[in-house]
Design an enzyme around this catalytic site. Sequence first.
Site, short mmCIF file in Angstrom:
data_model
loop_
_atom_site.label_atom_id
_atom_site.label_comp_id
_atom_site.label_asym_id
_atom_site.label_seq_id
_atom_site.Cartn_x
_atom_site.Cartn_y
_atom_site.Cartn_z
N LYS A 23 0.84 -1.24 -0.03
CA LYS A 23 0.01 -0.10 0.03
C LYS A 23 0.94 1.30 -0.10
O LYS A 23 0.42 2.57 -0.71
CB LYS A 23 -0.87 0.11 1.34
CG LYS A 23 -1.69 -1.25 1.52
CD LYS A 23 -3.03 -1.25 0.37
CE LYS A 23 -4.05 -2.30 0.82
NZ LYS A 23 -3.49 -3.70 0.85
C1 LIG Z 1 -4.20 -4.85 0.54
C2 LIG Z 1 -3.56 -6.24 0.46
C3 LIG Z 1 -3.86 -7.22 -0.44
C4 LIG Z 1 -5.17 -7.10 -1.22
O1 LIG Z 1 -5.09 -6.15 -2.27
P1 LIG Z 1 -6.32 -5.56 -3.08
O2 LIG Z 1 -5.74 -4.44 -3.77
O3 LIG Z 1 -7.43 -4.98 -2.01
O4 LIG Z 1 -6.75 -6.80 -3.68
C5 LIG Z 1 -3.10 -8.21 -0.29
N1 LIG Z 1 -2.21 -8.33 0.53
C6 LIG Z 1 -1.72 -7.48 1.51
C7 LIG Z 1 -0.51 -7.62 2.39
C8 LIG Z 1 -2.33 -6.25 1.43
O5 LIG Z 1 -1.99 -5.05 2.38
#
Ligand SMILES: *Cc1c(COP(=O)(O)O)cnc(C)c1O
Length: 469
Positions: free
Chosen positions: A112
């Site tokens: 993120k």
């Molecule tokens: C947010 C997240 C996901 C999922 O990603 P999306 O974009 O919501 O599909 C998977 N793994 C981790 C570690 C995340 O932080």
Amino acid sequence: MQYISTRGNDGPLGFEDALLSGLARDGGLYLPTEWPRFSIDEIRSMQGLSYTELAGRIMAPFCEGEIDQAELTSMARDAYAGFDDPAIAPLVKLNDNIHVLELFHGPTIAFKDYAMQFLARAFDRALQAHGKQAVILGATSGDTGSAALEAFQGRDAVDVFILFPEGRVSPVQQRQMTSVDAPGVHAVAVPSDFDACQDIVKTLFNAHEFRDQVNLSAVNSINWARLMPQIVYYFSSALSLGAPDIKVAFSVPTGNFGNVFAGYVAAQMGLPVERLIVASNQNDILTRFFESGTMQREAVAPSHSPSMDIQVSSNFERLLFELLGRDGNAVNEAMATFAKTGRFDVDASVLEEAHNIFAGYRLDDAATIAEIRHSATIDHMVLDPHSAVGVGAARMALADGTIPAGVPVISLACAHPAKFQDAVASATGETPALPTHLSDLMSRSEKQLFADATPDAVKALVLQEKRSI
Ligand SMILES: *Cc1c(COP(=O)(O)O)cnc(C)c1O
């Protein structure tokens, strides 16, 4: 570039307006009116660019007329300056077929950060240009919240409220949110699950009076500007393996469908992508959809990969818009049916089109632990549970021939193993250490707010706690 809503009743509007509003006013999600497309020669000419130069190149068409390539590159350079690997998103070989794209080199050690650090700068720039202030409201299943609170701390024009499901995020995730001690950034514990938190956010975005009163904005992955920086690492990793002169596949641990949708966009922009593997945990609504063409909501079952404990994948609406021929009315209808009945279906022809690029796989908790153990002992790589779901799905897609032999699979490692210590320790017998910049995290003091799981309770809290405006 102009943006329109997946529900057909908002826009067209420019990049910064789409950025600042997040969710469209008709309840839909913004998308560009058309996909910018690079020729094979143009993509070949991207080989050798630094990550931040590439970021400027990839994002420029989406911001055309508002932010130019040079400025985007410099924003990216600033956003990623604190990352702890010079490659920013290094690609590491797991075995002969699978490469792991490490997306945990930012401040909160999950992918993120790649979007959020950029987004905070884009927000700052846009708000300053308009002389405005904003309240950012978001829901997190763990990683979005910490990334947002990190990225937005110390920005005077923005108050941030992040709702998280109390007791359903890992201790490291929780401390990353609650230890950010800056005015205007708030972690809010809500006694429910992620979907309930997300529903509250959606409800408040549809409360237009409140929305206008506090200048509400979103930074969860429904915001187009969250997806945009994620397209970059699909290109960077594929280029490093020889694209566009070879095809690659990607395996993407998926929750809200944001990350994998960025991969879909990369393919629309001309990157030769053999297949996008949508990897889910036991919360397998997407896997079931790709098997049957039916999207059927079930209860969320907490798993070892909590950031994927989701039954409603908001960003799927963007794909639905594409699959339904960009027909906002049809999307509106499907989403209304889904809201009412917890289910919608697509025609066989629509499902077939989805299968041209997507394939869905699931790993339950036992398979996730087995994958962490296997990759640690056989391949000497310690994966976090989310990344393990991706690698496990990649192995399945190679084994069943969905990915033809010889096509490299890039599996996205979405978090550092130390972010999910318990699951990793139970698989390998060893507790992974936090990187140096976080080594004192668990002894930092906590600051959090609490709200009941209702839109009214959250609204009252925002009005009480926000600084000015
Ligand atoms: C947010 C997240 C996901 C999922 O990603 P999306 O974009 O919501 O599909 C998977 N793994 C981790 C570690 C995340 O932080």
